[in-house]
Scaffold this active site. Sequence first.
Site, PDB file in Angstrom:
ATOM      1  N   THR A  22      -3.064 -15.430 -28.088  1.00  0.00           N
ATOM      2  CA  THR A  22      -2.021 -14.392 -28.060  1.00  0.00           C
ATOM      3  C   THR A  22      -1.009 -14.549 -29.202  1.00  0.00           C
ATOM      4  O   THR A  22      -0.128 -13.711 -29.365  1.00  0.00           O
ATOM      5  CB  THR A  22      -1.256 -14.419 -26.717  1.00  0.00           C
ATOM      6  OG1 THR A  22      -0.698 -15.728 -26.557  1.00  0.00           O
ATOM      7  CG2 THR A  22      -2.163 -14.106 -25.547  1.00  0.00           C
ATOM      8  N   GLY A  23      -1.131 -15.614 -29.983  1.00  0.00           N
ATOM      9  CA  GLY A  23      -0.185 -15.837 -31.083  1.00  0.00           C
ATOM     10  C   GLY A  23      -0.610 -15.098 -32.345  1.00  0.00           C
ATOM     11  O   GLY A  23      -1.650 -14.428 -32.386  1.00  0.00           O
TER      12      GLY A  23
ATOM     13  N   ASP B 188      -1.747 -16.261 -35.279  1.00  0.00           N
ATOM     14  CA  ASP B 188      -3.025 -16.687 -35.860  1.00  0.00           C
ATOM     15  C   ASP B 188      -4.186 -16.338 -34.939  1.00  0.00           C
ATOM     16  O   ASP B 188      -5.258 -15.934 -35.403  1.00  0.00           O
ATOM     17  CB  ASP B 188      -3.024 -18.209 -36.097  1.00  0.00           C
ATOM     18  CG  ASP B 188      -2.045 -18.613 -37.177  1.00  0.00           C
ATOM     19  OD1 ASP B 188      -1.320 -17.742 -37.679  1.00  0.00           O
ATOM     20  OD2 ASP B 188      -2.006 -19.809 -37.513  1.00  0.00           O
TER      21      ASP B 188
ATOM     22  N   SER C  76      -0.801 -29.226 -39.514  1.00  0.00           N
ATOM     23  CA  SER C  76       0.307 -28.521 -40.169  1.00  0.00           C
ATOM     24  C   SER C  76       0.857 -29.298 -41.356  1.00  0.00           C
ATOM     25  O   SER C  76       0.914 -30.535 -41.331  1.00  0.00           O
ATOM     26  CB  SER C  76       1.414 -28.321 -39.136  1.00  0.00           C
ATOM     27  OG  SER C  76       2.623 -27.985 -39.767  1.00  0.00           O
TER      28      SER C  76
ATOM     29  N   GLU D  82       3.801 -29.628 -41.854  1.00  0.00           N
ATOM     30  CA  GLU D  82       4.962 -30.360 -41.352  1.00  0.00           C
ATOM     31  C   GLU D  82       4.668 -31.863 -41.228  1.00  0.00           C
ATOM     32  O   GLU D  82       5.578 -32.669 -41.150  1.00  0.00           O
ATOM     33  CB  GLU D  82       5.391 -29.813 -39.984  1.00  0.00           C
ATOM     34  CG  GLU D  82       6.220 -28.560 -40.050  1.00  0.00           C
ATOM     35  CD  GLU D  82       7.601 -28.781 -40.672  1.00  0.00           C
ATOM     36  OE1 GLU D  82       8.384 -29.568 -40.125  1.00  0.00           O
ATOM     37  OE2 GLU D  82       7.889 -28.174 -41.711  1.00  0.00           O
TER      38      GLU D  82
ATOM     39  N   TYR E 203       7.878 -32.002 -33.584  1.00  0.00           N
ATOM     40  CA  TYR E 203       6.719 -31.144 -33.839  1.00  0.00           C
ATOM     41  C   TYR E 203       5.763 -31.822 -34.826  1.00  0.00           C
ATOM     42  O   TYR E 203       4.562 -31.937 -34.584  1.00  0.00           O
ATOM     43  CB  TYR E 203       7.203 -29.799 -34.409  1.00  0.00           C
ATOM     44  CG  TYR E 203       6.088 -28.907 -34.878  1.00  0.00           C
ATOM     45  CD1 TYR E 203       5.409 -28.079 -33.994  1.00  0.00           C
ATOM     46  CD2 TYR E 203       5.689 -28.897 -36.216  1.00  0.00           C
ATOM     47  CE1 TYR E 203       4.365 -27.262 -34.428  1.00  0.00           C
ATOM     48  CE2 TYR E 203       4.652 -28.091 -36.659  1.00  0.00           C
ATOM     49  CZ  TYR E 203       3.998 -27.279 -35.752  1.00  0.00           C
ATOM     50  OH  TYR E 203       2.958 -26.488 -36.180  1.00  0.00           O
TER      51      TYR E 203
HETATM   52  O1  F7E Z   1      11.502 -22.548 -41.386  1.00  0.00           O
HETATM   53  C1  F7E Z   1      14.736 -22.949 -43.154  1.00  0.00           C
HETATM   54  C2  F7E Z   1      14.307 -24.071 -42.221  1.00  0.00           C
HETATM   55  O2  F7E Z   1      11.135 -21.918 -38.989  1.00  0.00           O
HETATM   56  C3  F7E Z   1      11.249 -22.621 -42.755  1.00  0.00           C
HETATM   57  C4  F7E Z   1       5.823 -23.164 -38.354  1.00  0.00           C
HETATM   58  O3  F7E Z   1       4.793 -22.198 -38.371  1.00  0.00           O
HETATM   59  O4  F7E Z   1       5.434 -23.679 -40.646  1.00  0.00           O
HETATM   60  C5  F7E Z   1       6.443 -23.290 -39.738  1.00  0.00           C
HETATM   61  O5  F7E Z   1       7.481 -24.261 -39.677  1.00  0.00           O
HETATM   62  C6  F7E Z   1      12.442 -23.201 -43.482  1.00  0.00           C
HETATM   63  C7  F7E Z   1      13.009 -24.485 -42.871  1.00  0.00           C
HETATM   64  O6  F7E Z   1       9.168 -22.601 -40.448  1.00  0.00           O
HETATM   65  C8  F7E Z   1      16.700 -20.659 -41.143  1.00  0.00           C
HETATM   66  O7  F7E Z   1      15.311 -25.077 -42.178  1.00  0.00           O
HETATM   67  C9  F7E Z   1      16.886 -21.651 -43.061  1.00  0.00           C
HETATM   68  O8  F7E Z   1      13.272 -25.418 -43.888  1.00  0.00           O
HETATM   69  O9  F7E Z   1      10.198 -20.428 -40.797  1.00  0.00           O
HETATM   70  P1  F7E Z   1      10.507 -21.788 -40.344  1.00  0.00           P
HETATM   71  P2  F7E Z   1       8.830 -24.175 -40.506  1.00  0.00           P
HETATM   72  O10 F7E Z   1       9.826 -24.993 -39.807  1.00  0.00           O
HETATM   73  O11 F7E Z   1       8.554 -24.515 -41.941  1.00  0.00           O
HETATM   74  C10 F7E Z   1       4.762 -24.909 -40.367  1.00  0.00           C
HETATM   75  C11 F7E Z   1       3.658 -25.090 -41.388  1.00  0.00           C
HETATM   76  C12 F7E Z   1       4.305 -25.029 -38.961  1.00  0.00           C
HETATM   77  O12 F7E Z   1       3.310 -25.667 -38.680  1.00  0.00           O
HETATM   78  C13 F7E Z   1       5.240 -24.508 -37.920  1.00  0.00           C
HETATM   79  O13 F7E Z   1       4.569 -24.297 -36.685  1.00  0.00           O
HETATM   80  O14 F7E Z   1      13.509 -22.263 -43.423  1.00  0.00           O
HETATM   81  N1  F7E Z   1      15.691 -22.027 -42.533  1.00  0.00           N
HETATM   82  N2  F7E Z   1      17.524 -20.823 -42.227  1.00  0.00           N
HETATM   83  C14 F7E Z   1      15.537 -21.409 -41.344  1.00  0.00           C
HETATM   84  N3  F7E Z   1      14.527 -21.435 -40.448  1.00  0.00           N
HETATM   85  C15 F7E Z   1      14.658 -20.690 -39.321  1.00  0.00           C
HETATM   86  N4  F7E Z   1      13.647 -20.672 -38.420  1.00  0.00           N
HETATM   87  N5  F7E Z   1      15.797 -19.945 -39.071  1.00  0.00           N
HETATM   88  C16 F7E Z   1      16.837 -19.886 -39.961  1.00  0.00           C
HETATM   89  O15 F7E Z   1      17.851 -19.212 -39.727  1.00  0.00           O
END
Ligand code: F7E
Length: 330
Positions: A11-12, A14, A133, A135, A157
Amino acid sequence: MAKRALITGITGQDGSYLAEHLLDLGYQVWGVLRRDSDPATSRIAHLVDDLSFTRAEFDDSASLVAAVERARPDEIYNLAGTSYVPTTWQHAELTTEVNGMGVLRVLEAIRVVCGLDESAAGSGDIRFYQASSSEMFGKVAETPQHETTIFHPRSPYGVAKTYGHYITRNYRESFGMYAVSGILFNHESPRRGTGFVTRKITLAAANIKLGHQDELHLGNLDAQRDWGYAGDYVKAMHLMLQQPIPTDYVIGTGTMHSVQETARIAFEAVDLDWRDHVVVDPDLIRPAEVETLCANPTKAHTELGWKPTLSFEELIQTMAESDLRRLTAG
Ligand code: F7E
């Protein structure tokens, strides 16, 4: 006879793109749904008549064995789990249970159903894909990151995903299972959850354009990611399970962009200036940040013949336009 695939996390974002792709390839596709009476199936609403479903929970091994037995798949794609990084500090135990132990339980379910033990090397007939990931690279040891770059995860995570990655490799080495991990860098689309930064930005840009809001609160504007299109990345997942020898692959575009750049492109796509609306909110800064991530996808290019089709700019523009269209349509 049509090949059968079982997708956890169908349901996500991907799961929905992968289900579409596998149906196009002529697969019989099964999805794992959770126990809720009313699962959130909006992303696969257009596919439900062509899919089969079975129920299972990631902290309930017997339900996973039953799901594998029922679907009897040729391929299992394990996409389920927590994907929103910032909340995993508040739910570290649950994240570890689902994103870490959950992987072990699916592997065990395959081992039980296929009757594999240490002496049955190579005899399994279910191929397994694990959603690893970028991450896991976290505080990066080198740039760009490739399949053998050392991991240094920075969130519960990332730590749980690292366990899932290693246990997948261990079952491949211990039981001769065809089990592979795709180390996917960030991948986005108009179906992306609205908390992830790209979609949060494109949705806000559209809402601001229509006068529904005025400000957008963001955290670290300098964070840089290798963002690609989810529709391209699910094709890599499938290709990984069609190779003569199971091995892990990094999937990304090889280019890096900042959160600030994302805001600029999204706001420009709706004829606005991001600087008039974005407010930096310290509450959105993570306890331990991943500052930069950039893939070296050479192995996927060479061995899988995989290449992304959409540039970063096209991706963000497409998402912003899609959000504006959707909101305008009501
Ligand atoms: O953040 C910065 C935040 O939440 C990207 C998931 O699919 O990709 C994803 O993880 C960047 C980070 O994705 C906001 O600090 C700034 O540096 O979109 P994101 P993520 O954490 O990179 C990986 C590959 C996965 O596996 C995960 O499941 O953006 N950032 N300001 C912010 N991020 C969010 N969410 N919200 C903000 O306001």
